[in-house]
Scaffold this motif. Structure first.
Motif, PDB file in Angstrom:
ATOM      1  N   MET A   1       0.845  -1.707   0.280  1.00  0.00           N
ATOM      2  CA  MET A   1       0.209   0.365   0.390  1.00  0.00           C
ATOM      3  C   MET A   1       1.080   1.157   0.106  1.00  0.00           C
ATOM      4  O   MET A   1       2.063   1.540   0.977  1.00  0.00           O
ATOM      5  CB  MET A   1      -0.984  -0.043   1.452  1.00  0.00           C
ATOM      6  CG  MET A   1      -2.118   1.741   1.542  1.00  0.00           C
ATOM      7  SD  MET A   1      -2.969   0.732   2.598  1.00  0.00           S
ATOM      8  CE  MET A   1      -4.166   0.133   1.882  1.00  0.00           C
ATOM      9  N   ASN A   2       0.471   2.199  -0.570  1.00  0.00           N
ATOM     10  CA  ASN A   2       1.485   3.365  -0.844  1.00  0.00           C
ATOM     11  C   ASN A   2       0.882   4.702  -0.132  1.00  0.00           C
ATOM     12  O   ASN A   2      -0.255   5.157  -0.152  1.00  0.00           O
ATOM     13  CB  ASN A   2       1.209   3.984  -2.018  1.00  0.00           C
ATOM     14  CG  ASN A   2       2.034   5.079  -2.652  1.00  0.00           C
ATOM     15  OD1 ASN A   2       2.565   5.726  -1.770  1.00  0.00           O
ATOM     16  ND2 ASN A   2       2.124   5.689  -4.338  1.00  0.00           N
ATOM     17  N   PHE A   3       1.610   4.519   1.100  1.00  0.00           N
ATOM     18  CA  PHE A   3       1.201   5.405   2.083  1.00  0.00           C
ATOM     19  C   PHE A   3       1.417   6.424   1.742  1.00  0.00           C
ATOM     20  O   PHE A   3       0.960   8.132   2.131  1.00  0.00           O
ATOM     21  CB  PHE A   3       1.808   5.410   3.317  1.00  0.00           C
ATOM     22  CG  PHE A   3       1.550   4.180   4.381  1.00  0.00           C
ATOM     23  CD1 PHE A   3       0.278   3.726   3.560  1.00  0.00           C
ATOM     24  CD2 PHE A   3       2.063   3.892   4.655  1.00  0.00           C
ATOM     25  CE1 PHE A   3       0.294   2.236   4.581  1.00  0.00           C
ATOM     26  CE2 PHE A   3       1.510   2.809   5.998  1.00  0.00           C
ATOM     27  CZ  PHE A   3       1.218   1.493   6.098  1.00  0.00           C
ATOM     28  N   ASP A   4       1.353   7.084   0.552  1.00  0.00           N
ATOM     29  CA  ASP A   4       1.758   8.243   0.265  1.00  0.00           C
ATOM     30  C   ASP A   4       0.364   9.358  -0.577  1.00  0.00           C
ATOM     31  O   ASP A   4       0.415  10.553  -0.629  1.00  0.00           O
ATOM     32  CB  ASP A   4       2.928   8.450  -1.435  1.00  0.00           C
ATOM     33  CG  ASP A   4       3.990   8.830  -0.423  1.00  0.00           C
ATOM     34  OD1 ASP A   4       4.642   8.718   1.022  1.00  0.00           O
ATOM     35  OD2 ASP A   4       5.689   7.562  -1.300  1.00  0.00           O
ATOM     36  N   GLY A 114     -13.167  -0.772   3.589  1.00  0.00           N
ATOM     37  CA  GLY A 114     -11.922  -1.053   4.931  1.00  0.00           C
ATOM     38  C   GLY A 114     -10.949  -0.622   4.504  1.00  0.00           C
ATOM     39  O   GLY A 114      -9.901  -1.201   5.313  1.00  0.00           O
ATOM     40  N   GLU A 115     -10.319   0.406   3.674  1.00  0.00           N
ATOM     41  CA  GLU A 115      -8.833   1.141   3.857  1.00  0.00           C
ATOM     42  C   GLU A 115      -7.959   1.914   4.797  1.00  0.00           C
ATOM     43  O   GLU A 115      -7.269   1.513   4.750  1.00  0.00           O
ATOM     44  CB  GLU A 115      -9.203   1.779   1.913  1.00  0.00           C
ATOM     45  CG  GLU A 115      -7.498   2.352   1.613  1.00  0.00           C
ATOM     46  CD  GLU A 115      -7.028   2.385   0.251  1.00  0.00           C
ATOM     47  OE1 GLU A 115      -5.757   2.866   0.093  1.00  0.00           O
ATOM     48  OE2 GLU A 115      -7.987   3.057  -0.137  1.00  0.00           O
ATOM     49  N   ALA A 120      -4.661   1.350   9.149  1.00  0.00           N
ATOM     50  CA  ALA A 120      -4.571   1.300  10.666  1.00  0.00           C
ATOM     51  C   ALA A 120      -3.625   0.028  10.518  1.00  0.00           C
ATOM     52  O   ALA A 120      -2.583   0.431  12.010  1.00  0.00           O
ATOM     53  CB  ALA A 120      -5.432   1.073  11.960  1.00  0.00           C
ATOM     54  N   PHE A 121      -3.726  -1.182  10.485  1.00  0.00           N
ATOM     55  CA  PHE A 121      -3.294  -2.480  10.474  1.00  0.00           C
ATOM     56  C   PHE A 121      -1.680  -2.552   9.961  1.00  0.00           C
ATOM     57  O   PHE A 121      -0.693  -2.925  11.079  1.00  0.00           O
ATOM     58  CB  PHE A 121      -3.854  -3.616   9.619  1.00  0.00           C
ATOM     59  CG  PHE A 121      -3.617  -4.988   9.884  1.00  0.00           C
ATOM     60  CD1 PHE A 121      -3.003  -5.275  10.936  1.00  0.00           C
ATOM     61  CD2 PHE A 121      -2.699  -5.523   8.428  1.00  0.00           C
ATOM     62  CE1 PHE A 121      -2.778  -7.113  11.073  1.00  0.00           C
ATOM     63  CE2 PHE A 121      -2.276  -6.679   8.523  1.00  0.00           C
ATOM     64  CZ  PHE A 121      -2.647  -6.973   9.139  1.00  0.00           C
ATOM     65  N   LEU A 122      -1.829  -2.346   8.688  1.00  0.00           N
ATOM     66  CA  LEU A 122      -0.643  -1.868   8.804  1.00  0.00           C
ATOM     67  C   LEU A 122       0.815  -0.877   9.105  1.00  0.00           C
ATOM     68  O   LEU A 122       1.509  -1.185   9.291  1.00  0.00           O
ATOM     69  CB  LEU A 122      -0.384  -1.761   7.022  1.00  0.00           C
ATOM     70  CG  LEU A 122      -1.032  -2.392   6.057  1.00  0.00           C
ATOM     71  CD1 LEU A 122      -1.178  -2.071   3.926  1.00  0.00           C
ATOM     72  CD2 LEU A 122      -0.008  -4.020   6.444  1.00  0.00           C
ATOM     73  N   CYS A 455     -17.171  -1.819   4.546  1.00  0.00           N
ATOM     74  CA  CYS A 455     -18.176  -0.948   4.029  1.00  0.00           C
ATOM     75  C   CYS A 455     -16.515  -0.600   3.121  1.00  0.00           C
ATOM     76  O   CYS A 455     -15.543   0.839   4.207  1.00  0.00           O
ATOM     77  CB  CYS A 455     -18.800  -0.681   4.706  1.00  0.00           C
ATOM     78  SG  CYS A 455     -18.755   0.035   6.181  1.00  0.00           S
ATOM     79  N   ILE A 456     -17.066   1.038   2.891  1.00  0.00           N
ATOM     80  CA  ILE A 456     -16.377   2.012   2.128  1.00  0.00           C
ATOM     81  C   ILE A 456     -16.438   3.546   2.889  1.00  0.00           C
ATOM     82  O   ILE A 456     -17.886   3.522   3.077  1.00  0.00           O
ATOM     83  CB  ILE A 456     -16.617   2.046   0.156  1.00  0.00           C
ATOM     84  CG1 ILE A 456     -16.609   1.059   0.165  1.00  0.00           C
ATOM     85  CG2 ILE A 456     -16.433   3.491   0.598  1.00  0.00           C
ATOM     86  CD1 ILE A 456     -17.002   2.065  -1.760  1.00  0.00           C
ATOM     87  N   GLY A 457     -14.674   3.583   3.760  1.00  0.00           N
ATOM     88  CA  GLY A 457     -15.013   4.624   4.329  1.00  0.00           C
ATOM     89  C   GLY A 457     -14.920   4.053   5.677  1.00  0.00           C
ATOM     90  O   GLY A 457     -14.304   4.975   6.665  1.00  0.00           O
TER      91      GLY A 457
END
Length: 458
Positions: A1-4, A114-115, A120-122, A455-457
């Motif tokens: 995942m790109n944190f930028d 769930g992004e 938060a997990f990563l 869900c999204i969000g």
């Protein structure tokens, strides 16, 4: 995942409401807020965890889109561990979508399901069992499911797994010290001590495994089939349990030919009741299909409610149903059964016509229904503490069982007087399987499956 990247989504349910909330997260969240928010000062100038009154605007035209409150949350103090803004506007899908469109136009992208929680997990803000608890908390339909999810989110399962891992890591360290310095007599560890420590951890894992049936049912719901011969009151019982007329009640045998399924909350636990076709010998092809379906439903139930007419002597059809249920629960240990004598309000009702362990009710006149509900709840909960560590998912169960296998292999190696190197390797495998539960070792396919249910969000 790109944190930028900076992501944005509507976090409140789609539809009309008093308030909508749009969440924006990422390294450019505060810069984006400076562009689209008009207030007394720029959001980037404020300290974390503060709310500010103003307007969301279209920067090019200066159009005021909505009067809002904007929440500022910075860095590691946030849910995700990244800079986050939350925009609280007036409810309504058009208004929320318009605010989101401005966020996307000026630097954010649409968040995936769930992004926010995945970030938060990563970012180490929560482990994988807590991530699953977030999803379960969102989808909880009963109080027991909500409390169980909240307890898991607060870390009760994580702490239990950490404690098990800690015990095994300590044992593994002693074994490897013995391998390196055994001849120097720096430590003293006997085979009896190793065996006892492994056994102790196995017992703790087995205790945790024993919570799966209850935990799984709290999360998914227990399936209850109502079976019996025609006209004993199966549909009346379903209606009495639901306190509304859901199933058609008739004196004509064979009225119910297809099953009816309804959900009910008992003692905070979800139950799915299935009213089935009456079981009897019939020449009607369609009715026979319904009868076969009833028997299959019973086999796949968590609980069978076998109902009989207490105003009549048990006949051959009743006896066959009794034998079928008793045979089923003896072969399938997860299936439970309660036996019910209906029509206890009739003058010709005789309790001696049925067995002593039958629950007496009148479905028609709502007699004994509350007692039946308590009996159903007690069968599954039995004073079980919802806040205690429990496993609710098959993934957890599989990892614990694999850990037990590895520990059993370690004991076999120990009893076969093999080198501590082999025993240590088995214990490390057990530690790895335990780590899978909290996400220390997790493949992309597992992560994708978990977050696809969000869900999204969120």
């Amino acid at each position: 995942m790109n944190f930028d990247e900076t992501i944005a989504a509507i976090s409140t349910p789609i539809g009309t409401g008093g308030v909508c909330m749009i969440r924006v997260c990422g390294k450019e969240a505060l810069n984006l807020a400076d562009q689209i928010f008009l207030g007394h000062s720029k959001p980037s100038q404020h300290i974390s965890h503060t709310l500010h009154n103003g307007y969301i605007i279209e920067p090019l035209t200066k159009e005021k889109i909505d009067h809002v409150l904007i929440g500022i949350m910075r860095g590691k103090q946030t849910y995700t561990g990244l800079d986050t803004i939350e925009i609280y506007g007036h409810g309504g899908i058009l208004n929320a979508k318009r605010i989101l469109d401005v966020c996307i136009k000026y630097g954010a992208r649409h968040a995936e399901p769930g992004e926010f929680t995945k970030i938060a997990f990563l970012n180490g803000k929560m482990d994988l069992s807590q991530v699953e608890a977030v999803a379960d908390l969102i989808h909880a339909k009963t109080e027991s499911a909500r409390r169980s999810s909240m307890a898991q989110f607060m870390g009760n399962l994580s702490h239990e797994i950490d404690e098990l891992k800690s015990q095994l890591i300590k044992l593994c360290s002693l074994l490897e010290l013995d391998l390196d310095f055994g001849e120097e007599n720096l430590i003293s560890i006997t085979k009896e001590s190793i065996d006892a420590q492994i056994t102790n951890v196995q017992l703790q894992i087995e205790k945790l495994l024993s919570t799966y049936n209850t935990g799984h049912l709290i999360r998914e719901g227990a399936k209850i089939s109502i079976i019996g011969k025609p006209n004993v009151g199966k549909s009346s019982l379903l209606n009495a349990m639901l306190k509304r007329n859901r199933a058609i009640v008739s004196d004509i045998p064979g009225t119910t030919r297809d099953f009816i399924e309804e959900s009910l909350d008992i003692q905070g636990m979800p139950f799915i009741f299935v009213d089935t076709a009456g079981i009897r010998q019939s020449k009607d092809v369609i009715e026979n299909q319904g009868i076969q379906s009833s028997m299959e439903i019973a086999k796949n139930s968590d609980l069978i409610l076998a109902i009989f007419d207490g105003s009549e002597d048990l006949n051959e059809e009743d006896i066959n149903i009794l034998k079928m249920v008793e045979d089923l629960i003896s072969k399938q240990k997860h299936v439970k059964a309660l036996f019910i004598a209906n029509k206890c309000d009739k003058e010709n009702y005789n309790p001696q016509r049925t067995k002593n362990d039958f629950i007496e009710i009148s479905a028609k006149n709502d007699i004994g229904i509350d007692k039946l509900k308590r009996s159903i709840g007690d069968l599954f909960l039995n004073n079980f503490s919802i806040e205690s560590p429990m496993i609710t998912r098959l993934r957890h169960k599989n990892s614990l069982e694999n850990s037990l296998v590895s520990l059993n292999n370690a004991k076999i190696s120990l009893h076969n007087k093999m080198s501590y190197e082999f025993i240590s390797l088995d214990i490390k495998n057990a530690i790895r399987h335990l780590g899978e539960i909290i996400g220390e070792v997790t493949g992309d396919d597992v992560l994708n499956n978990i977050f696809s249910n969000f869900c999204i969000g969120k």
